[in-house]
Design a protein around this motif. Structure first.
Motif, PDB file in Angstrom:
ATOM      1  N   ASN A  93      -1.653   4.312  -6.466  1.00  0.00           N
ATOM      2  CA  ASN A  93      -1.934   2.881  -6.406  1.00  0.00           C
ATOM      3  C   ASN A  93      -1.020   2.050  -7.289  1.00  0.00           C
ATOM      4  O   ASN A  93      -1.206   0.835  -7.409  1.00  0.00           O
ATOM      5  CB  ASN A  93      -3.387   2.617  -6.813  1.00  0.00           C
ATOM      6  CG  ASN A  93      -4.375   3.291  -5.881  1.00  0.00           C
ATOM      7  OD1 ASN A  93      -4.171   3.327  -4.675  1.00  0.00           O
ATOM      8  ND2 ASN A  93      -5.445   3.836  -6.445  1.00  0.00           N
ATOM      9  N   GLU A 128      -5.592  -0.553  -3.362  1.00  0.00           N
ATOM     10  CA  GLU A 128      -6.122   0.679  -3.949  1.00  0.00           C
ATOM     11  C   GLU A 128      -6.656   1.548  -2.816  1.00  0.00           C
ATOM     12  O   GLU A 128      -7.807   1.421  -2.396  1.00  0.00           O
ATOM     13  CB  GLU A 128      -7.206   0.350  -4.967  1.00  0.00           C
ATOM     14  CG  GLU A 128      -6.692  -0.444  -6.164  1.00  0.00           C
ATOM     15  CD  GLU A 128      -7.782  -0.685  -7.188  1.00  0.00           C
ATOM     16  OE1 GLU A 128      -8.620   0.209  -7.424  1.00  0.00           O
ATOM     17  OE2 GLU A 128      -7.811  -1.786  -7.754  1.00  0.00           O
ATOM     18  N   ASN A 129      -5.803   2.434  -2.331  1.00  0.00           N
ATOM     19  CA  ASN A 129      -6.141   3.247  -1.160  1.00  0.00           C
ATOM     20  C   ASN A 129      -7.431   4.048  -1.346  1.00  0.00           C
ATOM     21  O   ASN A 129      -8.224   4.195  -0.411  1.00  0.00           O
ATOM     22  CB  ASN A 129      -4.994   4.216  -0.846  1.00  0.00           C
ATOM     23  CG  ASN A 129      -3.731   3.501  -0.423  1.00  0.00           C
ATOM     24  OD1 ASN A 129      -3.785   2.505   0.275  1.00  0.00           O
ATOM     25  ND2 ASN A 129      -2.588   4.006  -0.855  1.00  0.00           N
ATOM     26  N   ASP A 130      -7.633   4.567  -2.538  1.00  0.00           N
ATOM     27  CA  ASP A 130      -8.792   5.431  -2.758  1.00  0.00           C
ATOM     28  C   ASP A 130     -10.104   4.651  -2.807  1.00  0.00           C
ATOM     29  O   ASP A 130     -11.178   5.240  -2.781  1.00  0.00           O
ATOM     30  CB  ASP A 130      -8.620   6.255  -4.045  1.00  0.00           C
ATOM     31  CG  ASP A 130      -8.350   5.409  -5.272  1.00  0.00           C
ATOM     32  OD1 ASP A 130      -8.020   4.219  -5.111  1.00  0.00           O
ATOM     33  OD2 ASP A 130      -8.460   5.929  -6.388  1.00  0.00           O
ATOM     34  N   MET A 155      -1.478  -4.661  -5.239  1.00  0.00           N
ATOM     35  CA  MET A 155      -1.400  -3.265  -4.834  1.00  0.00           C
ATOM     36  C   MET A 155      -2.734  -2.874  -4.212  1.00  0.00           C
ATOM     37  O   MET A 155      -3.787  -3.030  -4.831  1.00  0.00           O
ATOM     38  CB  MET A 155      -1.098  -2.359  -6.026  1.00  0.00           C
ATOM     39  CG  MET A 155       0.304  -2.526  -6.606  1.00  0.00           C
ATOM     40  SD  MET A 155       1.638  -2.136  -5.439  1.00  0.00           S
ATOM     41  CE  MET A 155       1.235  -0.445  -4.991  1.00  0.00           C
ATOM     42  N   ALA A 183       0.876  -1.174   0.000  1.00  0.00           N
ATOM     43  CA  ALA A 183       0.000   0.000   0.000  1.00  0.00           C
ATOM     44  C   ALA A 183       0.909   1.218   0.000  1.00  0.00           C
ATOM     45  O   ALA A 183       1.848   1.297   0.804  1.00  0.00           O
ATOM     46  CB  ALA A 183      -0.906   0.007   1.224  1.00  0.00           C
ATOM     47  N   THR A 204      -5.253  -4.130  -7.089  1.00  0.00           N
ATOM     48  CA  THR A 204      -4.845  -4.287  -8.477  1.00  0.00           C
ATOM     49  C   THR A 204      -3.806  -5.390  -8.511  1.00  0.00           C
ATOM     50  O   THR A 204      -2.896  -5.422  -7.675  1.00  0.00           O
ATOM     51  CB  THR A 204      -4.244  -2.993  -9.042  1.00  0.00           C
ATOM     52  OG1 THR A 204      -5.198  -1.936  -8.921  1.00  0.00           O
ATOM     53  CG2 THR A 204      -3.874  -3.161 -10.511  1.00  0.00           C
TER      54      THR A 204
END
Length: 202
Positions: free
Chosen positions: A94, A120-122, A118, A87, A134
């Protein structure tokens, strides 16, 4: 090459607990799978994770120490290091960086279906029901995004509910990553206590 990645609820919960413990930091960890017999390519079935670092994810000597210890642990448990998760620090960033690609490519030398997840913080909400990843895999020695890859969480609704319960009771503060372990070697980076709470939840 497998076209999906399966996370059991323990691995899913531990990734999110790591993220929520250090929401202000870039962080990373390893994905563990059961060792497969033969050479048949199957969707990587991730059964556990090892949270690695949140202070400096690109510090090579510490990464080598962690990989060595986790590899020994996997041999004893009939597991294999099957991938890597990361993260990023920025809410909108991302994409993988050089560190995540290099580590995943190194893992792929020993496990051909290695994946990079990965976070996806958002898309990560506090209720954790919309956690998203992802997926990247290694082709021709390079980590590349694979649109055909999907992440399947076993019992996704239950896994999300367990994670939410653990967050509400502040259990993410009990999660130990390798940074914590290197500060105090008595801390258990396998997180046996957290794993037991995940198994017994609900």
């Amino acid at each position: 090459m497998a076209d999906s990645v399966v996370l059991n609820r323990q691995s899913y919960c531990k990734i999110l607990l790591h993220v929520f413990k250090y929401p202000h930091c870039a962080l990373n960890g390893l994905l563990l799978a059961q060792k497969q017999k033969g050479k048949e390519s199957k969707p990587p079935h991730i059964v556990d994770t090892v949270p690695l670092f949140h202070l400096n994810i690109g510090l090579t000597p510490m990464m080598e120490v962690a990989l060595s210890q986790v590899d020994a642990y996997c041999r004893a448990k009939n597991l294999v290091i099957a991938g890597y998760y990361q993260a990023n620090e920025s809410f909108t960033a991302n994409s993988p960086d050089l560190v995540s690609c290099r580590v995943t490519e190194k893992i792929a030398e020993h496990f051909g279906d290695a994946v990079l997840l990965m976070v996806e913080n958002d898309k990560l909400k506090s209720e954790v029901e919309n956690a998203a990843f992802t997926v990247y895999s290694v082709h021709d020695g390079k980590a590349k995004k694979r649109d055909v890859h999907k992440v399947q969480v076993q019992g996704a609704g239950t896994a999300a509910a367990i994670t939410a319960t653990l967050l509400a009771t502040k259990q993410h503060w009990q999660l130990v990553d390798f940074d914590n372990h290197l500060d105090d070697v008595s801390l258990d980076w396998t997180n046996a206590d957290v794993c037991e709470k995940i198994r017994c939840a609900l």
